[in-house]
Design a protein around this motif. Structure first.
Motif, PDB file in Angstrom:
ATOM      1  N   LYS A 101      17.028  -2.726   7.988  1.00  0.00           N
ATOM      2  CA  LYS A 101      16.265  -2.164   6.878  1.00  0.00           C
ATOM      3  C   LYS A 101      14.854  -2.741   6.936  1.00  0.00           C
ATOM      4  N   VAL A 102      13.857  -1.876   6.982  1.00  0.00           N
ATOM      5  CA  VAL A 102      12.457  -2.285   7.063  1.00  0.00           C
ATOM      6  C   VAL A 102      11.778  -1.987   5.738  1.00  0.00           C
ATOM      7  N   LEU A 103      11.104  -2.992   5.156  1.00  0.00           N
ATOM      8  CA  LEU A 103      10.404  -2.807   3.889  1.00  0.00           C
ATOM      9  C   LEU A 103       8.900  -2.773   4.100  1.00  0.00           C
ATOM     10  N   ILE A 104       8.233  -1.933   3.314  1.00  0.00           N
ATOM     11  CA  ILE A 104       6.779  -1.972   3.191  1.00  0.00           C
ATOM     12  C   ILE A 104       6.474  -2.501   1.809  1.00  0.00           C
ATOM     13  N   VAL A 105       5.748  -3.621   1.731  1.00  0.00           N
ATOM     14  CA  VAL A 105       5.510  -4.306   0.457  1.00  0.00           C
ATOM     15  C   VAL A 105       4.059  -4.131   0.065  1.00  0.00           C
ATOM     16  N   PRO A 106       3.750  -3.334  -0.979  1.00  0.00           N
ATOM     17  CA  PRO A 106       2.358  -3.146  -1.408  1.00  0.00           C
ATOM     18  C   PRO A 106       1.740  -4.474  -1.860  1.00  0.00           C
TER      19      PRO A 106
ATOM     20  N   PHE B  42       3.517   5.503   0.544  1.00  0.00           N
ATOM     21  CA  PHE B  42       2.736   4.507   1.277  1.00  0.00           C
ATOM     22  C   PHE B  42       1.398   4.340   0.555  1.00  0.00           C
ATOM     23  N   ALA B  43       1.479   3.872  -0.682  1.00  0.00           N
ATOM     24  CA  ALA B  43       0.310   3.743  -1.547  1.00  0.00           C
ATOM     25  C   ALA B  43       0.613   2.719  -2.637  1.00  0.00           C
ATOM     26  N   GLU B  44      -0.446   2.175  -3.241  1.00  0.00           N
ATOM     27  CA  GLU B  44      -0.225   1.210  -4.318  1.00  0.00           C
ATOM     28  C   GLU B  44       0.291   1.890  -5.578  1.00  0.00           C
ATOM     29  N   TYR B  45      -0.120   3.138  -5.814  1.00  0.00           N
ATOM     30  CA  TYR B  45       0.323   3.879  -6.996  1.00  0.00           C
ATOM     31  C   TYR B  45       0.764   5.265  -6.575  1.00  0.00           C
ATOM     32  N   VAL B  46       1.769   5.783  -7.272  1.00  0.00           N
ATOM     33  CA  VAL B  46       2.315   7.101  -6.973  1.00  0.00           C
ATOM     34  C   VAL B  46       2.522   7.847  -8.278  1.00  0.00           C
ATOM     35  N   VAL B  47       2.146   9.122  -8.297  1.00  0.00           N
ATOM     36  CA  VAL B  47       2.408   9.976  -9.456  1.00  0.00           C
ATOM     37  C   VAL B  47       3.596  10.864  -9.128  1.00  0.00           C
ATOM     38  N   ALA B  48       4.577  10.918 -10.045  1.00  0.00           N
ATOM     39  CA  ALA B  48       5.771  11.737  -9.831  1.00  0.00           C
ATOM     40  C   ALA B  48       6.171  12.399 -11.136  1.00  0.00           C
TER      41      ALA B  48
END
Length: 239
Positions: free
Chosen positions: A234-239, A15-21
């Protein structure tokens, strides 16, 4: 004992604009429409369920569906050589989505009428049940009719997630006498690459499953829709 850890559960999520993985967590979805690519994780779960089930081609499989993964399981079974894959659900629009995705039969069930559901689904099978019964709803009431719906020598797959304290009842003598196998399928494990191939090739289709979209700022509303809105699939979260 090894305990799998996940981004979004044990670690900060997406739940963020950028993710580090870690790089070994990352797969390329290049060339796949984003509305399809967002189904990679549920498709990986479905793919792992199919691998665990190890169903015989030409057999029959009943899938109880609640969310998108049930429809993905049904499609992968149907396109993997299973001869007859009816889908059962209490919600009309989910059955309509199943039909649109190429599932060959649907059965409406009642959330509160286990005996009636058992009778209707037995009748739909030709009276002797199904080779495989997949419980993908997380409902204890549904899970309790899975063994009676399974043919002699058949398999029940517990795929849906119940609460940890819930209990399902079945007759052990019936399982013993009819040589029923009961399996479980947990998460996606190692099936992401296979899931992406299924989505890329169209073996798993997602048309019509997305019902709601929210912005990142409205993620609380998105979670509320998943929990409480009966029309949400199906629910989407769109940054």
């Amino acid at each position: 004992m090894h305990r799998p850890q996940g981004v979004g559960s044990n670690y900060p999520g997406c739940f963020a604009e950028y993710v580090v993985a870690p790089v070994n967590f990352v797969y390329s979805a290049e060339g796949i429409d984003p509305d399809t690519a967002v189904f990679t994780e549920p498709t990986a779960c479905a793919m792992h369920g199919i691998e665990t089930l190890a169903a015989r081609p030409g057999s029959t499989a009943l899938v109880f569906v609640a969310g998108p993964t049930g429809l993905l399981v049904a499609q992968l079974l149907k396109r993997g050589g299973i001869a007859h894959v009816p889908v059962a659900a209490p919600t009309a629009y989910k059955l309509e989505a199943a039909t649109a995705l190429g599932i060959d039969a649907t059965v409406v069930i009642d959330r509160t009428d286990s005996a009636g559901n058992l009778e209707a689904l037995r009748a739909a099978s030709g009276r002797d049940g199904y080779d495989y019964v997949i419980e993908a709803t997380g409902s204890v009431e549904v899970a309790e009719i899975c063994v009676p719906l399974t043919r002699n020598g058949g398999t029940v797959l517990i795929y849906g997630v119940t609460r940890a304290d819930e209990v399902v009842r079945f007759h052990p003598f019936d399982v013993f006498r009819r040589e029923i196998t009961i399996k479980g399928s947990f998460a996606e494990i190692t099936s992401f690459a296979a899931a992406i191939r299924a989505l890329r090739s169209g073996r798993a289709k997602t048309d019509g499953i997305i019902t709601h979209r929210f912005s990142l700022d409205d993620y609380g509303q998105a979670l509320d829709a998943v929990a409480h809105d009966r029309s949400a699939h199906k629910v989407l979260i769109v940054p």
